[in-house]
Scaffold this active site. Structure first.
Site, mmCIF file in Angstrom:
data_model
loop_
_atom_site.group_PDB
_atom_site.id
_atom_site.type_symbol
_atom_site.label_atom_id
_atom_site.label_comp_id
_atom_site.label_asym_id
_atom_site.label_seq_id
_atom_site.Cartn_x
_atom_site.Cartn_y
_atom_site.Cartn_z
ATOM 1 N N ARG A 56 -116.051 -121.635 29.606
ATOM 2 C CA ARG A 56 -115.043 -122.336 28.805
ATOM 3 C C ARG A 56 -113.925 -121.426 28.296
ATOM 4 O O ARG A 56 -112.746 -121.779 28.374
ATOM 5 C CB ARG A 56 -115.691 -123.007 27.584
ATOM 6 C CG ARG A 56 -116.288 -124.351 27.852
ATOM 7 C CD ARG A 56 -117.500 -124.565 26.982
ATOM 8 N NE ARG A 56 -118.524 -123.645 27.401
ATOM 9 C CZ ARG A 56 -119.449 -123.937 28.321
ATOM 10 N NH1 ARG A 56 -119.507 -125.128 28.822
ATOM 11 N NH2 ARG A 56 -120.336 -123.038 28.713
ATOM 12 N N THR A 57 -114.288 -120.299 27.744
ATOM 13 C CA THR A 57 -113.253 -119.474 27.104
ATOM 14 C C THR A 57 -112.222 -119.012 28.133
ATOM 15 O O THR A 57 -111.019 -119.152 27.938
ATOM 16 C CB THR A 57 -113.897 -118.282 26.370
ATOM 17 O OG1 THR A 57 -114.873 -118.798 25.466
ATOM 18 C CG2 THR A 57 -112.857 -117.500 25.587
ATOM 19 N N LYS A 85 -115.995 -97.685 38.986
ATOM 20 C CA LYS A 85 -115.799 -96.285 39.384
ATOM 21 C C LYS A 85 -115.839 -95.360 38.173
ATOM 22 O O LYS A 85 -115.631 -94.158 38.289
ATOM 23 C CB LYS A 85 -114.440 -96.111 40.071
ATOM 24 C CG LYS A 85 -114.240 -96.930 41.315
ATOM 25 C CD LYS A 85 -112.843 -96.653 41.876
ATOM 26 C CE LYS A 85 -112.523 -97.554 43.053
ATOM 27 N NZ LYS A 85 -111.104 -97.433 43.434
ATOM 28 N N ARG A 106 -112.781 -110.146 26.714
ATOM 29 C CA ARG A 106 -114.166 -110.363 26.260
ATOM 30 C C ARG A 106 -114.985 -109.176 26.719
ATOM 31 O O ARG A 106 -114.900 -108.772 27.885
ATOM 32 C CB ARG A 106 -114.738 -111.652 26.843
ATOM 33 C CG ARG A 106 -116.243 -111.751 26.631
ATOM 34 C CD ARG A 106 -116.815 -113.068 27.016
ATOM 35 N NE ARG A 106 -116.474 -114.100 26.049
ATOM 36 C CZ ARG A 106 -116.962 -115.345 26.083
ATOM 37 N NH1 ARG A 106 -117.807 -115.700 27.035
ATOM 38 N NH2 ARG A 106 -116.615 -116.222 25.172
ATOM 39 N N HIS A 134 -115.608 -114.060 17.356
ATOM 40 C CA HIS A 134 -115.076 -114.924 18.412
ATOM 41 C C HIS A 134 -114.028 -115.831 17.758
ATOM 42 O O HIS A 134 -114.220 -117.034 17.624
ATOM 43 C CB HIS A 134 -116.222 -115.733 19.035
ATOM 44 C CG HIS A 134 -115.913 -116.380 20.342
ATOM 45 N ND1 HIS A 134 -114.626 -116.517 20.841
ATOM 46 C CD2 HIS A 134 -116.738 -116.945 21.268
ATOM 47 C CE1 HIS A 134 -114.686 -117.136 22.003
ATOM 48 N NE2 HIS A 134 -115.952 -117.401 22.291
HETATM 49 C C1 NCD Z 1 -120.153 -118.631 23.074
HETATM 50 C C2 NCD Z 1 -119.944 -117.131 23.196
HETATM 51 O O1 NCD Z 1 -119.600 -116.639 24.275
HETATM 52 O O2 NCD Z 1 -120.121 -116.492 22.176
HETATM 53 N N1 NCD Z 1 -119.629 -119.358 24.140
HETATM 54 C C3 NCD Z 1 -118.312 -119.746 24.104
HETATM 55 O O3 NCD Z 1 -117.427 -118.942 24.078
HETATM 56 N N2 NCD Z 1 -118.070 -121.072 24.064
HETATM 57 C C4 NCD Z 1 -121.515 -119.042 22.708
HETATM 58 C C5 NCD Z 1 -122.682 -118.567 23.511
HETATM 59 O O4 NCD Z 1 -122.557 -117.854 24.507
HETATM 60 O O5 NCD Z 1 -123.789 -118.948 23.139
#
Ligand code: NCD
Length: 310
Positions: A56-57, A85, A106, A134
């Site tokens: 999703r993100t 590398k 991320r 997040h």
């Molecule tokens: C979450 C995350 O990556 O922290 N997912 C997200 O971004 N919607 C939650 C999770 O991984 O449980």
């Protein structure tokens, strides 16, 4: 506050006014989108650097940039990059910023986004750093609550699950402390919210109740925000096995809830919400997924400085 060039690393970097501003811009963009795609970010390039899995993100950031008329480069795993590398994060970021106008990152390491923001000239948006923060998920969570209830103030909100390792609930709890809410922290003993966050919430005057028993508090709640056990963050598998399957929201559990209770989840889910809940009036988690696009459009447009006149 001037948004152009600004980094979004932690929800603590945003004031309540900043948050409300982003949510209002997102709402206007959602309205505008009904008439078709936009071209605010034409000629701009987003780079998405995902050192950890994401559905999703990453896709909603990419969708948001396309819907703003911009384009996207990036990677969704380090497998085919020079990280393999031995290239450092700092060098990767310094390279990618030569190709892009904004970076979304991320990374499994706490503080990685802050480091990237320090070295990059272009704005850096944190899409999750380890168990830490997040912030863009929090903004879309707040947007979803506001759209569903018309307000955030006055609500009783339960955070259920892995409050220890879950970065979504760390950011969300800190943001909710800016509002007039009652917070219920519901988790197995081993997965309690870190003490420093609970103390901070209390210092800010938020009423916080910690419990291990969902059934005792569910009748009170307006929102139940469910999270997955963050198995990949456990230092040892034994600890995970002690809590695996220890809670589940299903129709039986929801019998005692208010008619108007909304169940949210950042997703992905494993077994903590039974699929039978999906069709109930309580399920808000797929609408929550949709909120990712307008909210991330707002963040990209603001940090790029291309939304004048909206
Ligand atoms: C979450 C995350 O990556 O922290 N997912 C997200 O971004 N919607 C939650 C999770 O991984 O449980």
């Amino acid at each position: 506050m001037n948004w152009k060039g600004r980094d979004v690393v932690s929800i603590r970097d945003l004031s309540k006014n900043d948050i409300e501003f982003v949510l209002n811009v997102a709402e206007r963009l959602e309205e505008e989108l009904k008439k078709g795609s936009l071209d605010y970010a034409r000629g701009k390039i987003l780079a998405t650097l995902f050192f950890e899995p994401s559905t999703r993100t990453r896709l909603s950031f990419e969708s948001a940039m396309h819907r703003l008329g911009g384009s996207v480069i990036g990677f969704s795993s380090v497998a085919n990059t020079s990280v393999r590398k031995g290239e450092s994060l700092v060098d990767t970021v310094r390279t990618v910023e030569q190709y892009s106008d904004v970076i979304v990152i991320r990374h499994p390491m706490e503080g990685a986004a802050r480091l990237a923001a320090e070295v990059a000239e272009v704005p850096v948006i944190n899409a999750g750093d380890g168990s830490n923060q997040h912030p863009t998920q929090t903004l879309l969570d707040l947007y979803t609550i506001k759209r569903a209830f018309g307000r955030i103030d006055g609500l009783k909100i339960g955070l259920l699950g892995d409050l220890k390792y879950g970065r979504t609930v760390h950011s969300l709890a800190e943001a909710l402390a800016l509002y007039d809410v009652e917070l219920y922290l519901i988790s197995p003993e081993l997965l309690r919210m870190p003490g420093h966050i609970v103390e901070e919430l209390q210092e800010r005057g938020i009423e916080v109740k910690e419990t291990t028993k969902l059934e005792e508090v569910i009748p009170e709640l307006d929102v139940l925000y469910v999270t997955r056990i963050q198995r990949e963050r456990f230092p040892d598998e034994e600890e995970y096995l002690k809590v695996r399957g220890s809670y589940q929201v299903n129709l039986k559990v929801l019998e005692n809830a208010k008619e108007s209770l909304k169940v949210m989840h950042p997703l992905p889910r494993v077994d903590e919400i039974h699929p039978e809940v999906d069709k109930s009036k309580h399920a808000l988690y797929f609408r929550q997924v949709f909120s990712g696009v307008p909210v991330r459009m707002a963040l990209l447009g603001l940090t790029l400085g291309v939304l004048e006149g909206i």
